[in-house]
Design a protein around this motif. Structure first.
Motif, PDB file in Angstrom:
ATOM      1  N   CYS A 182       0.815  -1.220   0.000  1.00 44.48           N
ATOM      2  CA  CYS A 182       0.000   0.000   0.000  1.00 44.48           C
ATOM      3  C   CYS A 182       0.853   1.277   0.000  1.00 44.48           C
ATOM      4  O   CYS A 182       0.327   2.372  -0.167  1.00 44.48           O
ATOM      5  N   ARG A 183       2.191   1.116   0.179  1.00 41.16           N
ATOM      6  CA  ARG A 183       3.047   2.314   0.107  1.00 41.16           C
ATOM      7  C   ARG A 183       3.627   2.500  -1.296  1.00 41.16           C
ATOM      8  O   ARG A 183       4.285   3.499  -1.563  1.00 41.16           O
ATOM      9  N   GLN A 184       3.464   1.505  -2.144  1.00 40.37           N
ATOM     10  CA  GLN A 184       4.034   1.613  -3.495  1.00 40.37           C
ATOM     11  C   GLN A 184       3.237   2.621  -4.318  1.00 40.37           C
ATOM     12  O   GLN A 184       2.019   2.737  -4.163  1.00 40.37           O
ATOM     13  N   LYS A 185       3.972   3.279  -5.215  1.00 39.30           N
ATOM     14  CA  LYS A 185       3.416   4.418  -5.944  1.00 39.30           C
ATOM     15  C   LYS A 185       2.125   4.069  -6.696  1.00 39.30           C
ATOM     16  O   LYS A 185       1.121   4.779  -6.607  1.00 39.30           O
ATOM     17  N   GLN A 186       2.168   2.919  -7.412  1.00 39.34           N
ATOM     18  CA  GLN A 186       0.990   2.574  -8.247  1.00 39.34           C
ATOM     19  C   GLN A 186      -0.271   2.416  -7.388  1.00 39.34           C
ATOM     20  O   GLN A 186      -1.381   2.730  -7.820  1.00 39.34           O
ATOM     21  N   HIS A 187      -0.102   1.922  -6.139  1.00 34.70           N
ATOM     22  CA  HIS A 187      -1.265   1.715  -5.276  1.00 34.70           C
ATOM     23  C   HIS A 187      -1.653   2.999  -4.541  1.00 34.70           C
ATOM     24  O   HIS A 187      -2.836   3.239  -4.284  1.00 34.70           O
ATOM     25  N   ARG A 188      -0.653   3.807  -4.220  1.00 35.81           N
ATOM     26  CA  ARG A 188      -0.929   5.068  -3.508  1.00 35.81           C
ATOM     27  C   ARG A 188      -1.887   5.940  -4.310  1.00 35.81           C
ATOM     28  O   ARG A 188      -2.770   6.583  -3.771  1.00 35.81           O
ATOM     29  N   LYS A 189      -1.708   5.909  -5.650  1.00 37.68           N
ATOM     30  CA  LYS A 189      -2.566   6.731  -6.544  1.00 37.68           C
ATOM     31  C   LYS A 189      -4.044   6.486  -6.246  1.00 37.68           C
ATOM     32  O   LYS A 189      -4.848   7.404  -6.193  1.00 37.68           O
ATOM     33  N   GLY A 263      -3.620   1.753   8.166  1.00 34.14           N
ATOM     34  CA  GLY A 263      -4.518   2.770   8.705  1.00 34.14           C
ATOM     35  C   GLY A 263      -5.989   2.387   8.584  1.00 34.14           C
ATOM     36  O   GLY A 263      -6.854   2.990   9.219  1.00 34.14           O
ATOM     37  N   HIS A 264      -6.273   1.395   7.725  1.00 34.28           N
ATOM     38  CA  HIS A 264      -7.664   0.892   7.557  1.00 34.28           C
ATOM     39  C   HIS A 264      -7.577  -0.638   7.488  1.00 34.28           C
ATOM     40  O   HIS A 264      -7.946  -1.241   6.485  1.00 34.28           O
ATOM     41  N   GLU A 265      -7.069  -1.250   8.561  1.00 30.53           N
ATOM     42  CA  GLU A 265      -6.758  -2.702   8.502  1.00 30.53           C
ATOM     43  C   GLU A 265      -7.997  -3.578   8.342  1.00 30.53           C
ATOM     44  O   GLU A 265      -7.892  -4.765   8.091  1.00 30.53           O
ATOM     45  N   TRP A 286     -10.119  -1.936  -1.199  1.00 30.48           N
ATOM     46  CA  TRP A 286     -11.193  -1.782  -0.224  1.00 30.48           C
ATOM     47  C   TRP A 286     -12.116  -3.010  -0.202  1.00 30.48           C
ATOM     48  O   TRP A 286     -13.331  -2.915  -0.257  1.00 30.48           O
ATOM     49  N   VAL A 287     -11.487  -4.206  -0.109  1.00 30.61           N
ATOM     50  CA  VAL A 287     -12.251  -5.455   0.068  1.00 30.61           C
ATOM     51  C   VAL A 287     -12.481  -5.637   1.578  1.00 30.61           C
ATOM     52  O   VAL A 287     -11.510  -5.662   2.345  1.00 30.61           O
TER      53      VAL A 287
END
Length: 306
Positions: A182-189, A263-265, A286-287
């Motif tokens: 979740c910290r990788q750029k493609q996912h952060r977008k 932050g939204h585990e 967001w599953v």
């Protein structure tokens, strides 16, 4: 003394029943057998008190009808309503006729006899998980219904890792080397857009079965809305966006990976591997966490061990 005894045997009046404790005179085996053969219809007919017990042709005829009716009752076909089912397990299909008033637990026993899969290791699905205590009639099973079975035989479980398991372990090892997804750029977008307003509520610390409605309100990697529909009877996963719906056979999905969102585990990001490499991952964000394990079980078609 031997000869008159044998003579009486031949007339059938004093025939010895096989297995009787009377000793045979020395050397009388052959004539004795002959005497028993001659005396048998009289001996069995009279001794048994019923002609049906005899071996005469007349006895055969009288014995036949009761036998036939007994076997029909044993086949569960007389007076009981049957339904034709297609049982699908491990890419094998079995055509089964089964009594509508039998329970889910009895169907599991039948599946065990077909597949060798112990009932305790079967996950049987018909419009969701099949209830063991209800009858097929109560859950409205109809002719031609498809019954999906998930599970591994003891031998499969004890066998060497399957390619899918090996692939999962490799992916996990790779992920451990990298920073959280979740910290990788493609996912952060996508994640920086925040949680969608219409996302389904999550329940922490609980594993639930797949809901009967599509999982909706999630994003894909381009930030578009996506919903997941599990068509268990067709063994398909439908990935739907506003533009179109992809209908994927479960067997074509090589792997499923997921990771909680920092932050939204109580929500996960999840990827379905549609081709041979990581480049073919289809990401969904967001599953709700309570469905993550059920999705993996259903798509990979095997038990997950936690």
């Amino acid at each position: 003394g031997g000869a008159p005894g044998l003579e009486r045997d031949r007339t059938g009046t004093a025939s010895r029943v096989p297995g009787s404790s009377c000793p045979l005179p020395a050397g009388a085996e052959e004539p004795g057998m002959e005497a028993e053969a001659q005396g048998l219809p009289l001996g069995c007919g009279g001794g048994g008190g019923s002609p049906a017990a005899g071996r005469s042709p007349e006895g055969e005829e009288r014995r036949q009808p009761p036998q036939a009716s007994v076997s029909n009752g044993g086949d569960a076909e007389s007076g009981r309503e049957l339904v034709e089912l297609k049982v699908i397990w491990n890419k094998n299909k079995y055509d089964v006729k089964f009594c509508l008033d039998s329970t889910g637990a009895e169907l599991k026993q039948k599946i065990h006899s077909l597949t060798g899969l112990p009932p305790a290791m079967q996950k049987v699905m018909f419009k969701g998980l099949l209830p063991e205590e209800k009858t097929l009639r109560e859950i409205k099973v109809t002719n031609g219904a498809k019954i999906m079975v998930v599970g591994s035989t003891i031998n499969d479980v004890l066998a060497v890792n399957t390619p899918k398991e090996a692939a999962q372990q490799e992916v996990k090892a790779e992920e451990n080397k990298k920073e959280p997804l979740c910290r990788q750029k493609q996912h952060r977008k996508v994640l920086d857009k925040g949680k969608p307003d219409d996302v389904m509520p999550s329940v922490k610390g609980v594993q639930e079965r797949l809901p009967t409605v599509p999982l909706s309100g999630m994003y894909n990697k381009s930030g578009g809305k996506v919903r997941l529909t599990f068509k268990l009877e067709q063994d398909q996963l439908w990935i739907g966006t506003k533009e179109r719906t992809e209908k994927l056979p479960m067997g074509s999905i090589k792997n499923v990976v997921s990771e909680p969102i920092e932050g939204h585990e109580d929500y996960h990001m999840m990827a379905f591997q549609l081709g041979p490499t990581e480049a073919s991952y289809y990401w969904v964000y967001w599953v709700p966490t309570q469905y993550v394990d059920a999705i993996k079980d259903t798509v990979l078609g095997k038990w997950q061990y936690f």
